[in-house]
Design a protein around this motif. Sequence first.
Motif, PDB file in Angstrom:
ATOM      1  N   ARG A 107       1.473  16.302  -5.302  1.00  0.00           N
ATOM      2  CA  ARG A 107       0.242  16.309  -4.503  1.00  0.00           C
ATOM      3  C   ARG A 107       0.035  14.924  -3.913  1.00  0.00           C
ATOM      4  O   ARG A 107       0.415  13.927  -4.523  1.00  0.00           O
ATOM      5  CB  ARG A 107      -0.954  16.666  -5.393  1.00  0.00           C
ATOM      6  CG  ARG A 107      -0.896  18.102  -5.860  1.00  0.00           C
ATOM      7  CD  ARG A 107      -2.069  18.522  -6.708  1.00  0.00           C
ATOM      8  NE  ARG A 107      -3.365  18.084  -6.230  1.00  0.00           N
ATOM      9  CZ  ARG A 107      -4.447  18.078  -6.986  1.00  0.00           C
ATOM     10  NH1 ARG A 107      -4.386  18.459  -8.235  1.00  0.00           N
ATOM     11  NH2 ARG A 107      -5.601  17.670  -6.499  1.00  0.00           N
ATOM     12  N   PRO A 108      -0.595  14.854  -2.750  1.00  0.00           N
ATOM     13  CA  PRO A 108      -0.909  13.532  -2.189  1.00  0.00           C
ATOM     14  C   PRO A 108      -1.904  12.798  -3.086  1.00  0.00           C
ATOM     15  O   PRO A 108      -2.832  13.410  -3.629  1.00  0.00           O
ATOM     16  CB  PRO A 108      -1.546  13.860  -0.834  1.00  0.00           C
ATOM     17  CG  PRO A 108      -1.135  15.260  -0.526  1.00  0.00           C
ATOM     18  CD  PRO A 108      -0.960  15.946  -1.844  1.00  0.00           C
ATOM     19  N   ILE A 109      -1.723  11.502  -3.223  1.00  0.00           N
ATOM     20  CA  ILE A 109      -2.639  10.703  -4.040  1.00  0.00           C
ATOM     21  C   ILE A 109      -4.069  10.823  -3.511  1.00  0.00           C
ATOM     22  O   ILE A 109      -5.018  10.853  -4.289  1.00  0.00           O
ATOM     23  CB  ILE A 109      -2.180   9.229  -4.090  1.00  0.00           C
ATOM     24  CG1 ILE A 109      -0.866   9.129  -4.877  1.00  0.00           C
ATOM     25  CG2 ILE A 109      -3.251   8.340  -4.713  1.00  0.00           C
ATOM     26  CD1 ILE A 109      -0.224   7.751  -4.862  1.00  0.00           C
ATOM     27  N   SER A 126       3.899  -0.105  -5.560  1.00  0.00           N
ATOM     28  CA  SER A 126       3.453  -1.219  -4.719  1.00  0.00           C
ATOM     29  C   SER A 126       3.141  -2.465  -5.543  1.00  0.00           C
ATOM     30  O   SER A 126       3.144  -3.575  -5.008  1.00  0.00           O
ATOM     31  CB  SER A 126       2.233  -0.820  -3.884  1.00  0.00           C
ATOM     32  OG  SER A 126       1.131  -0.528  -4.697  1.00  0.00           O
ATOM     33  N   GLU A 127       2.885  -2.282  -6.841  1.00  0.00           N
ATOM     34  CA  GLU A 127       2.620  -3.446  -7.701  1.00  0.00           C
ATOM     35  C   GLU A 127       2.903  -3.058  -9.146  1.00  0.00           C
ATOM     36  O   GLU A 127       2.575  -1.962  -9.586  1.00  0.00           O
ATOM     37  CB  GLU A 127       1.153  -3.882  -7.567  1.00  0.00           C
ATOM     38  CG  GLU A 127       0.798  -5.079  -8.406  1.00  0.00           C
ATOM     39  CD  GLU A 127      -0.683  -5.457  -8.293  1.00  0.00           C
ATOM     40  OE1 GLU A 127      -1.091  -6.347  -9.064  1.00  0.00           O
ATOM     41  OE2 GLU A 127      -1.408  -4.887  -7.478  1.00  0.00           O
ATOM     42  N   LEU A 148       0.637   2.778  -7.464  1.00  0.00           N
ATOM     43  CA  LEU A 148       1.470   3.660  -6.645  1.00  0.00           C
ATOM     44  C   LEU A 148       0.801   3.893  -5.304  1.00  0.00           C
ATOM     45  O   LEU A 148      -0.420   4.007  -5.216  1.00  0.00           O
ATOM     46  CB  LEU A 148       1.675   5.003  -7.353  1.00  0.00           C
ATOM     47  CG  LEU A 148       2.284   4.944  -8.747  1.00  0.00           C
ATOM     48  CD1 LEU A 148       2.297   6.329  -9.381  1.00  0.00           C
ATOM     49  CD2 LEU A 148       3.688   4.363  -8.686  1.00  0.00           C
ATOM     50  N   LEU A 149       1.602   4.004  -4.255  1.00  0.00           N
ATOM     51  CA  LEU A 149       1.127   4.228  -2.885  1.00  0.00           C
ATOM     52  C   LEU A 149       1.978   5.340  -2.280  1.00  0.00           C
ATOM     53  O   LEU A 149       3.195   5.344  -2.442  1.00  0.00           O
ATOM     54  CB  LEU A 149       1.285   2.940  -2.078  1.00  0.00           C
ATOM     55  CG  LEU A 149       1.001   2.978  -0.587  1.00  0.00           C
ATOM     56  CD1 LEU A 149      -0.485   3.195  -0.331  1.00  0.00           C
ATOM     57  CD2 LEU A 149       1.462   1.687   0.066  1.00  0.00           C
ATOM     58  N   ASP A 150       1.321   6.298  -1.616  1.00  0.00           N
ATOM     59  CA  ASP A 150       2.107   7.349  -0.955  1.00  0.00           C
ATOM     60  C   ASP A 150       1.756   7.433   0.526  1.00  0.00           C
ATOM     61  O   ASP A 150       0.939   6.664   1.030  1.00  0.00           O
ATOM     62  CB  ASP A 150       1.973   8.699  -1.664  1.00  0.00           C
ATOM     63  CG  ASP A 150       0.615   9.356  -1.471  1.00  0.00           C
ATOM     64  OD1 ASP A 150      -0.248   8.833  -0.728  1.00  0.00           O
ATOM     65  OD2 ASP A 150       0.406  10.425  -2.063  1.00  0.00           O
ATOM     66  N   SER A 173      10.280   0.559  -5.209  1.00  0.00           N
ATOM     67  CA  SER A 173      11.089   1.699  -5.663  1.00  0.00           C
ATOM     68  C   SER A 173      10.274   2.991  -5.576  1.00  0.00           C
ATOM     69  O   SER A 173       9.047   2.978  -5.616  1.00  0.00           O
ATOM     70  CB  SER A 173      11.607   1.473  -7.090  1.00  0.00           C
ATOM     71  OG  SER A 173      10.537   1.359  -8.000  1.00  0.00           O
ATOM     72  N   VAL A 174      10.974   4.101  -5.437  1.00  0.00           N
ATOM     73  CA  VAL A 174      10.345   5.413  -5.351  1.00  0.00           C
ATOM     74  C   VAL A 174      10.303   6.037  -6.736  1.00  0.00           C
ATOM     75  O   VAL A 174      11.290   6.036  -7.454  1.00  0.00           O
ATOM     76  CB  VAL A 174      11.105   6.331  -4.376  1.00  0.00           C
ATOM     77  CG1 VAL A 174      10.493   7.719  -4.343  1.00  0.00           C
ATOM     78  CG2 VAL A 174      11.142   5.719  -2.981  1.00  0.00           C
TER      79      VAL A 174
END
Length: 175
Positions: A107-109, A126-127, A148-150, A173-174
């Motif tokens: 699901r999208p964040i 992202s961090e 996390l960033l999407d 990284s993913v």
Amino acid sequence: RFIGRVTKKNVVRQFKYKAKEGDGQLFSAEIVDRDGTEARVTFFGQAVDKFYEMLEERHMYSFSGGRVKAANKQWCSCEIEITFDERGQIVRVTDDANCPQIICNPRPIAEINATSGTVDVVAIVSETELAVDVNTKLGTRRRVNITLLDDSGASIRMSIWGEGADTPFPEGSVV
């Protein structure tokens, strides 16, 4: 009888019984059958000694002799929960290529909120903060926080506790 693939095997945990004296032990694993039905299997006491080394991730087994109930969605994302003691029966079976390796419904964040429960996401790290030891009611536990960033443009902070806290999560990284 439930035939499925072990998709995740957790470490053995020790605990103190609330209703009687002494220490106990448990471990759990997540399994999926060829129809995509997910179940959590949990082992207590002597069942830990009997089954922990036997079960391996990505392999298939026939599970019987456990107590089956609907999963408590507050604590488990699976459909059902099966509890085993040392009288359970588990046998490795031939791999079924039609049985999924993993079930993931990301699901999208941006759609996640405080009542979302357990969700799958695909995002970029992202961090990553440094892993630290945290004093909890259960004793000292290792924790790392990761942001996390999407592609929905939203970010979320995720905490990983225990053994996984020392896993490297390089920025970019993913996951």
